[in-house]
Scaffold this motif. Structure first.
Motif, mmCIF file in Angstrom:
data_model
loop_
_atom_site.group_PDB
_atom_site.id
_atom_site.type_symbol
_atom_site.label_atom_id
_atom_site.label_comp_id
_atom_site.label_asym_id
_atom_site.label_seq_id
_atom_site.Cartn_x
_atom_site.Cartn_y
_atom_site.Cartn_z
ATOM 1 N N THR A 148 0.858 -1.278 -0.173
ATOM 2 C CA THR A 148 0.063 -0.023 0.166
ATOM 3 C C THR A 148 0.752 1.009 0.008
ATOM 4 O O THR A 148 2.198 1.158 -0.123
ATOM 5 C CB THR A 148 -0.861 -0.053 1.170
ATOM 6 N N LEU A 149 0.203 2.507 0.017
ATOM 7 C CA LEU A 149 1.036 3.584 0.092
ATOM 8 C C LEU A 149 1.918 3.796 1.388
ATOM 9 O O LEU A 149 2.859 4.531 1.496
ATOM 10 C CB LEU A 149 0.105 4.832 0.126
ATOM 11 N N PHE A 170 -4.220 0.247 -5.806
ATOM 12 C CA PHE A 170 -4.212 1.085 -7.400
ATOM 13 C C PHE A 170 -3.973 2.550 -7.134
ATOM 14 O O PHE A 170 -3.166 2.922 -8.151
ATOM 15 C CB PHE A 170 -5.595 0.882 -7.838
ATOM 16 N N PRO A 171 -4.152 3.171 -6.097
ATOM 17 C CA PRO A 171 -3.715 4.496 -6.002
ATOM 18 C C PRO A 171 -2.342 4.742 -6.059
ATOM 19 O O PRO A 171 -1.711 5.743 -6.636
ATOM 20 C CB PRO A 171 -4.430 4.907 -4.658
ATOM 21 N N ILE A 178 5.754 3.628 -9.487
ATOM 22 C CA ILE A 178 6.011 2.298 -8.877
ATOM 23 C C ILE A 178 5.801 1.325 -10.130
ATOM 24 O O ILE A 178 6.715 0.436 -10.323
ATOM 25 C CB ILE A 178 4.870 1.849 -7.838
ATOM 26 N N VAL A 179 4.868 1.555 -11.051
ATOM 27 C CA VAL A 179 4.773 0.494 -12.296
ATOM 28 C C VAL A 179 6.117 0.577 -12.924
ATOM 29 O O VAL A 179 6.525 -0.746 -13.255
ATOM 30 C CB VAL A 179 3.597 1.007 -13.049
ATOM 31 N N ASN A 190 0.176 -6.170 -10.764
ATOM 32 C CA ASN A 190 -1.310 -6.332 -10.614
ATOM 33 C C ASN A 190 -1.952 -5.313 -9.768
ATOM 34 O O ASN A 190 -1.520 -5.715 -8.478
ATOM 35 C CB ASN A 190 -1.709 -8.077 -10.333
ATOM 36 N N ALA A 191 -2.745 -4.477 -9.926
ATOM 37 C CA ALA A 191 -3.174 -3.467 -9.014
ATOM 38 C C ALA A 191 -4.545 -3.810 -8.488
ATOM 39 O O ALA A 191 -5.346 -4.298 -9.357
ATOM 40 C CB ALA A 191 -3.517 -2.201 -9.807
ATOM 41 N N TRP A 192 -4.764 -3.854 -7.201
ATOM 42 C CA TRP A 192 -5.985 -4.105 -6.377
ATOM 43 C C TRP A 192 -6.455 -2.656 -5.659
ATOM 44 O O TRP A 192 -5.897 -1.799 -5.548
ATOM 45 C CB TRP A 192 -5.726 -5.132 -5.425
#
Length: 219
Positions: A148-149, A170-171, A178-179, A190-192
């Motif tokens: 997470t952030l 995803f934020p 980061i990607v 893979n974003a959630w």
């Protein structure tokens, strides 16, 4: 972008149940489910530490036997909380399974269950020690670090653990680089948890490899 069914598309089916996995397996590239150990020792598929939110019972998953969990009613659908073995058996051929391990002490049994079912799995967790336990149980099982952030240096953590992928909220993908950093480190991203098509579109532009989504309509 791959579409990964979060808890078997939790917005469209009773989450983490056999019915959800059967349905999601026909619609998604992979299905994500959550793994815990119940009171009688078996691995079961449940997100929360307690059954309170998804059933009309109360108490910790670890206090119920497998038979008792299967007899509960998940979100009023008649589906019970299933053993991991039943969920793995419900996955169609060619569909990967993302096992999110919610606690320590389950890695070896989770990997063994996947091997017994002959299912293509990858394992994710927030706890690096859980991912190390997966590597100890079977170095060939792909892993993904959930972050997470609030996490410091998640790309370095994932790379250091020998992960195949990074699973950021995803934020994190939208407001940081980061990607790109993950891709430079050889990690898939893979974003959630994605709930809107517009967000999925933005993530596609960011270059994520997959979205972990609550709904099949995001495709």
């Amino acid at each position: 972008m791959d579409l990964i069914a979060h808890r078997g598309f939790a917005a469209e089916a009773p989450e983490n149940t056999v019915a959800a996995v059967e349905r999601a397996g026909a619609l998604a590239d992979a299905v994500e489910v959550d793994v815990r150990r119940c009171g009688s020792g078996e691995l079961v598929v449940a997100h929360d530490a307690t059954v309170d939110r998804v059933t009309d019972a109360t108490g910790r998953v670890s206090e119920f036997s497998l038979a008792e969990l299967r007899a509960l009613d998940v979100l009023g659908t008649g589906e019970g909380i299933p053993p991991l073995s039943a969920v793995l058996d419900a996955v169609p051929d060619g569909v990967r399974v993302n096992l999110e391990l919610k606690e320590s002490g389950v890695a070896a049994d989770a990997v063994a269950a996947a091997d017994a079912a002959d299912v293509d799995v990858f394992v994710s967790a927030f706890d690096p020690d859980v991912l190390r336990a997966v590597a100890d149980a079977d170095p060939g099982t792909p892993t993904a670090y959930l972050c997470t952030l609030r996490d410091d240096a998640p790309v370095a953590t994932a790379a250091g653990l020998g992960c195949e992928a990074l699973h950021p909220s995803f934020p994190l993908c939208l407001v940081t680089r980061i990607v790109g950093r993950a891709h430079d480190a050889g990690l898939d991203v893979n974003a959630w948890t994605v709930q809107r098509r517009s967000v999925a579109g933005l993530l596609d532009v960011c270059g994520v490899d997959g979205v972990i989504a609550d709904a099949s309509v995001l495709r």
